[in-house]
Design a protein around this motif. Sequence first.
Motif, PDB file in Angstrom:
ATOM      1  N   ASP A  24       1.054  -1.354   0.034  1.00 23.81           N
ATOM      2  CA  ASP A  24       0.006   0.070  -0.067  1.00 23.81           C
ATOM      3  C   ASP A  24       0.857   1.210   0.081  1.00 23.81           C
ATOM      4  O   ASP A  24       1.486   1.619   1.068  1.00 23.81           O
ATOM      5  CB  ASP A  24      -0.804   0.101   1.269  1.00 23.81           C
ATOM      6  CG  ASP A  24      -1.786   1.425   1.287  1.00 23.81           C
ATOM      7  OD1 ASP A  24      -2.184   2.055   0.302  1.00 23.81           O
ATOM      8  OD2 ASP A  24      -2.016   1.689   2.461  1.00 23.81           O
ATOM      9  N   VAL A  25       1.164   1.745  -1.112  1.00 29.24           N
ATOM     10  CA  VAL A  25       2.191   2.874  -1.247  1.00 29.24           C
ATOM     11  C   VAL A  25       0.994   4.021  -1.821  1.00 29.24           C
ATOM     12  O   VAL A  25       0.581   4.309  -2.716  1.00 29.24           O
ATOM     13  CB  VAL A  25       3.071   2.788  -2.432  1.00 29.24           C
ATOM     14  CG1 VAL A  25       3.904   4.107  -2.428  1.00 29.24           C
ATOM     15  CG2 VAL A  25       3.820   1.457  -1.966  1.00 29.24           C
ATOM     16  N   LYS A  26       1.039   5.042  -0.772  1.00 27.70           N
ATOM     17  CA  LYS A  26       0.345   6.347  -0.864  1.00 27.70           C
ATOM     18  C   LYS A  26       1.149   7.293  -1.960  1.00 27.70           C
ATOM     19  O   LYS A  26       2.253   7.128  -2.096  1.00 27.70           O
ATOM     20  CB  LYS A  26      -0.054   6.891   0.373  1.00 27.70           C
ATOM     21  CG  LYS A  26      -1.079   6.128   1.186  1.00 27.70           C
ATOM     22  CD  LYS A  26      -2.328   5.734   0.808  1.00 27.70           C
ATOM     23  CE  LYS A  26      -2.952   4.865   2.014  1.00 27.70           C
ATOM     24  NZ  LYS A  26      -4.152   4.219   1.393  1.00 27.70           N
ATOM     25  N   TYR A  27       0.376   8.197  -2.475  1.00 28.50           N
ATOM     26  CA  TYR A  27       1.177   9.302  -3.363  1.00 28.50           C
ATOM     27  C   TYR A  27       0.682  10.564  -2.973  1.00 28.50           C
ATOM     28  O   TYR A  27      -0.343  10.785  -2.673  1.00 28.50           O
ATOM     29  CB  TYR A  27       1.035   8.862  -4.816  1.00 28.50           C
ATOM     30  CG  TYR A  27      -0.472   9.507  -5.295  1.00 28.50           C
ATOM     31  CD1 TYR A  27      -0.380  10.679  -5.711  1.00 28.50           C
ATOM     32  CD2 TYR A  27      -1.357   8.709  -5.320  1.00 28.50           C
ATOM     33  CE1 TYR A  27      -1.676  11.107  -6.252  1.00 28.50           C
ATOM     34  CE2 TYR A  27      -2.486   9.122  -6.051  1.00 28.50           C
ATOM     35  CZ  TYR A  27      -2.593  10.401  -6.839  1.00 28.50           C
ATOM     36  OH  TYR A  27      -3.682  10.701  -7.076  1.00 28.50           O
ATOM     37  N   ILE A  28       1.410  11.668  -3.435  1.00 29.51           N
ATOM     38  CA  ILE A  28       1.237  12.894  -3.417  1.00 29.51           C
ATOM     39  C   ILE A  28       2.042  13.808  -4.643  1.00 29.51           C
ATOM     40  O   ILE A  28       3.094  13.234  -4.963  1.00 29.51           O
ATOM     41  CB  ILE A  28       1.576  13.928  -2.221  1.00 29.51           C
ATOM     42  CG1 ILE A  28       3.062  13.718  -1.773  1.00 29.51           C
ATOM     43  CG2 ILE A  28       0.892  13.463  -1.096  1.00 29.51           C
ATOM     44  CD1 ILE A  28       3.758  14.736  -0.976  1.00 29.51           C
ATOM     45  N   ASN A  29       1.189  14.601  -5.270  1.00 34.01           N
ATOM     46  CA  ASN A  29       2.036  15.227  -6.323  1.00 34.01           C
ATOM     47  C   ASN A  29       2.497  16.643  -5.718  1.00 34.01           C
ATOM     48  O   ASN A  29       2.015  17.176  -4.897  1.00 34.01           O
ATOM     49  CB  ASN A  29       0.880  15.742  -7.573  1.00 34.01           C
ATOM     50  CG  ASN A  29      -0.012  14.771  -7.942  1.00 34.01           C
ATOM     51  OD1 ASN A  29       0.621  13.762  -8.008  1.00 34.01           O
ATOM     52  ND2 ASN A  29      -1.229  14.983  -8.193  1.00 34.01           N
ATOM     53  N   THR A  30       3.925  16.669  -6.193  1.00 30.82           N
ATOM     54  CA  THR A  30       4.520  17.792  -5.591  1.00 30.82           C
ATOM     55  C   THR A  30       5.485  18.320  -6.862  1.00 30.82           C
ATOM     56  O   THR A  30       5.474  17.877  -8.042  1.00 30.82           O
ATOM     57  CB  THR A  30       5.811  17.315  -4.781  1.00 30.82           C
ATOM     58  OG1 THR A  30       6.764  16.377  -5.194  1.00 30.82           O
ATOM     59  CG2 THR A  30       5.213  16.529  -3.629  1.00 30.82           C
ATOM     60  N   ASP A  31       6.066  19.569  -6.826  1.00 29.98           N
ATOM     61  CA  ASP A  31       6.903  20.100  -7.782  1.00 29.98           C
ATOM     62  C   ASP A  31       8.374  20.169  -7.241  1.00 29.98           C
ATOM     63  O   ASP A  31       8.540  19.555  -6.329  1.00 29.98           O
ATOM     64  CB  ASP A  31       6.310  21.626  -8.203  1.00 29.98           C
ATOM     65  CG  ASP A  31       6.766  22.638  -7.050  1.00 29.98           C
ATOM     66  OD1 ASP A  31       7.059  22.131  -5.792  1.00 29.98           O
ATOM     67  OD2 ASP A  31       6.189  23.822  -6.993  1.00 29.98           O
ATOM     68  N   TYR A  32       9.240  20.788  -8.183  1.00 23.46           N
ATOM     69  CA  TYR A  32      10.567  20.937  -7.573  1.00 23.46           C
ATOM     70  C   TYR A  32      10.981  21.597  -6.128  1.00 23.46           C
ATOM     71  O   TYR A  32      11.765  21.016  -5.760  1.00 23.46           O
ATOM     72  CB  TYR A  32      11.256  21.899  -8.584  1.00 23.46           C
ATOM     73  CG  TYR A  32      11.237  21.275 -10.067  1.00 23.46           C
ATOM     74  CD1 TYR A  32      11.567  20.457 -10.880  1.00 23.46           C
ATOM     75  CD2 TYR A  32      10.129  22.246 -11.097  1.00 23.46           C
ATOM     76  CE1 TYR A  32      11.553  19.983 -12.073  1.00 23.46           C
ATOM     77  CE2 TYR A  32      10.052  21.614 -12.124  1.00 23.46           C
ATOM     78  CZ  TYR A  32      10.780  20.771 -12.810  1.00 23.46           C
ATOM     79  OH  TYR A  32      10.340  20.419 -13.999  1.00 23.46           O
ATOM     80  N   GLY A  33      10.135  22.194  -5.899  1.00 20.42           N
ATOM     81  CA  GLY A  33      10.453  23.104  -4.537  1.00 20.42           C
ATOM     82  C   GLY A  33       9.960  22.475  -3.240  1.00 20.42           C
ATOM     83  O   GLY A  33      10.206  23.008  -2.356  1.00 20.42           O
ATOM     84  N   PHE A  34       9.006  21.283  -3.225  1.00 21.26           N
ATOM     85  CA  PHE A  34       8.429  20.783  -2.310  1.00 21.26           C
ATOM     86  C   PHE A  34       9.387  20.400  -1.231  1.00 21.26           C
ATOM     87  O   PHE A  34       9.453  20.657   0.138  1.00 21.26           O
ATOM     88  CB  PHE A  34       7.278  19.705  -2.509  1.00 21.26           C
ATOM     89  CG  PHE A  34       6.683  18.949  -1.457  1.00 21.26           C
ATOM     90  CD1 PHE A  34       5.501  19.848  -1.082  1.00 21.26           C
ATOM     91  CD2 PHE A  34       7.086  17.880  -0.830  1.00 21.26           C
ATOM     92  CE1 PHE A  34       4.917  19.263  -0.049  1.00 21.26           C
ATOM     93  CE2 PHE A  34       6.188  17.390   0.338  1.00 21.26           C
ATOM     94  CZ  PHE A  34       5.353  18.316   0.636  1.00 21.26           C
ATOM     95  N   ILE A  35      10.491  19.559  -1.700  1.00 19.36           N
ATOM     96  CA  ILE A  35      11.445  18.951  -0.626  1.00 19.36           C
ATOM     97  C   ILE A  35      12.468  19.832  -0.168  1.00 19.36           C
ATOM     98  O   ILE A  35      12.500  20.123   1.349  1.00 19.36           O
ATOM     99  CB  ILE A  35      12.185  17.851  -1.235  1.00 19.36           C
ATOM    100  CG1 ILE A  35      11.330  16.516  -1.425  1.00 19.36           C
ATOM    101  CG2 ILE A  35      13.536  17.535  -0.462  1.00 19.36           C
ATOM    102  CD1 ILE A  35      12.082  15.496  -2.326  1.00 19.36           C
ATOM    103  N   PRO A  36      12.730  21.009  -0.755  1.00 18.98           N
ATOM    104  CA  PRO A  36      13.531  22.229  -0.054  1.00 18.98           C
ATOM    105  C   PRO A  36      12.638  23.101   0.710  1.00 18.98           C
ATOM    106  O   PRO A  36      13.161  23.490   1.859  1.00 18.98           O
ATOM    107  CB  PRO A  36      14.106  22.750  -1.399  1.00 18.98           C
ATOM    108  CG  PRO A  36      14.042  22.047  -2.590  1.00 18.98           C
ATOM    109  CD  PRO A  36      12.848  21.138  -2.415  1.00 18.98           C
TER     110      PRO A  36
END
Length: 803
Positions: free
Chosen positions: A528-540
């Motif tokens: 069971d692997v959930k997901y989110i949509n992110t852009d380039y800046g989400f992790i920083p």
Amino acid sequence: MIKNYLRSALRNITRHKFISFINIFGLTVGLSCCLLIVVYVINETSYDKFNANADDIYRVTRSFNTPDGVETLHLGAVAPPFGPLLKNEFSDIKKVTRIYPAGGSLVIRYKDKLLTENEGYFADENLFDFFNIKTTQGDPKSALSDPFTMMMTEEMAHKYFGNEDPINKVVRLGNQFNFKVTGIFEPLPANSQFHAKMLLSFNTLNDTAVYGRKGLQTNWGNNSFFTYLLFPKGYNADKVAAQFPAFLDKYVGTRESKNSKLSFQKFLSIHLHSHLDDELDQNGDIKRVWIFSAIALFILLIACINYMNLSTARSALRAREIGIRKVIGAQQKEIIIQFLSESVLITAFSLILALGITYAVIPLVNTFSGLSLSFNLLFQPQIVTAVVAMPFVIGIISGIYPAIFMSSFKPVKVLKGLVKVGSGSISFRKVLVVIQFSISIILIVATTIVFQQLRYMQQKALGFNKDHILTAANPFTPGQFEVFKNEVTKEGIVKDVSRSSRIPSGRLLDDQGISVMQNGSSKMVNADVKYINTDYGFIPTYGMKMAAGRNFSKDFGTDTNNYVINVSAAKVLGWQTPESAVGKEISYGGVKGKIIGVVNDFHFESLHQNIIPLLMRMPSFANNSYRRLSVKIDGDHVQEAINTLEQAWKKYQPETPFEYVFLDDKFQKLYNSEQQQGSLFTIFSFIAIFIACLGLFGLSAFTITQRVKEIGVRKVLGASIPQIVTELSKDFLKLVLIASVIALPIAWYSMSKWLLDFAFRISIQWWVFVMAGVIAVVIAFLTISFQSIKAASANPVKSLRSE
């Protein structure tokens, strides 16, 4: 006869003012707590009962599981086609209605007024056949029949239209659609499962411009539609539920039906018993109702024990009265009735005071707890009956032992002065004191552990930095977003801006199925692997750390088909180290791509949940994928950063008000329930200890009075004040120590069970129990020592003068 009993009871109450005051004060405080908790319990158990058909309404839920049957998700809502299909398939279902949350804040314009509103719901036109929503204007049977029509509360109508007639007025929602006002309704009661300011016609969703690419009849993936069924009175809904597997096979296919199932929830049980992954509103908890009910009984029990203790303790003072009454012909039952009359009268007076205190305190409790309690809840017929019966029930329970004990005195011995309070009564009083302090110690331990767990949740490292991040809905197109981001970050006080489908502090609900590519073919993984949509800046923006590989980058045009996963996802997919996952090919939701990075695990959800396997993707269809903005600002220039954001927002989104929430506030709200519970535990612990000490104070005062001559003799023989205080205190302190030995195992077991509700929790430390015991002993000693020091300091000549 009754007048005589009451007159005599009143005379005895006023004669022994000190003991009577302690009894009345203790019972008043205990009854006040009890009544407050009764109001809370009535409120929690009354949810949705105002609906006439509530007993016959059921909600349809949908759960998902892995191929081996492990449940991974249980939603309180289902896909839109299920409602009509269930009605057509099962003739015993009388009606079906659906509610679809409009989502977040809706921007509404009327003439020059531009505001945002929450609590908007798309609703089927037959909603009023299910729920008792009172309309003041418009026809509830037809108000929501036509597309692009809406109803609103009176308050909302006044906000937009003033004193004008709101019917047939047109407002613009989201700067996209015009809706005509066709009805006005009163707000739903506070004890309702959902609270709507706006009801939008469900038929509007048939327009694909509103709902999206897929129509209502074919979209099986959006399980966000709260669906309610109305059955005939007394119908056994299990008959329909038993046919759900075949129903799913028929309409969604055998493979899909193996991985999901439908079930029913009784409508009236939802508020206290339902804690699914998606709910219309925050529900209560039956466990909390039981906990606070038990606390109310405990506090009342402590107050009743005070009465028993003090009444039996002063029995020696009333022994001569009882002996004389028996000599002149009074029967034992008459004496019992006399003492019970006193007990009932004291309880009745205490109840009157407690009702006044409860009335005065409820507004403060509502402010403090965020609840909507009402004193009027006590005026229900069955509750009024119970309250009227309270003085008799509590009075008899409190007074029956002292009455029987004192009425059993032998008149000959009494009048010769041979009666003393025997060892049996002393033993019984000791048991009562032990019970009082056992309850108090349990509450001290509970309060400490609740606050420890709360502090742990607030301080635990989340795997990212939540400080100085504000979040808002994302109204920008991709092109607008880039221009907005460049403008607000050029001064440096806004450090970064990113987009995502969800933000930390929410629930991860979406799973699209994952396969690992091996030798050119895909192998479905039981995970069971959930997901989110992110852009380039989400992790920083969130300051997350990469365990291996890299983040999405503008330098790689193919990253729209690639993935970043967390360490937990790498493990469930079969890679024991983050490095070994980098470069592997997978297929998620039918889209093939490569894992380019592995991010360290972080707490996206609250600490009630485990960290779950998570996948981040950066889809090319960005317009519908990024609903939320996350903005990292300079903590030393917060207001300047907000001003910069607001100016740019108004420039590029003049039709959308700038509304934001700081992320740390959102995380704080995740633990509001525990915060309230801890605060209430603190209050109730203080009250329980206070009442117990009040009784101990009265009991020690009376006991020391009986030992005045003994104290005088000890002083004459050379005993010091500390020695006398120690001698007078040690018997009581032994009882508190015994209470600690009894209470601590019970407290450990109870709080261990409570902590199981948290995926991440503290370990209960030994010092908590030592501290609780020491606090109880110290408080008891301070209570007793006041009287002890006073007695030990008295002139022994006065004490021994009568000898």
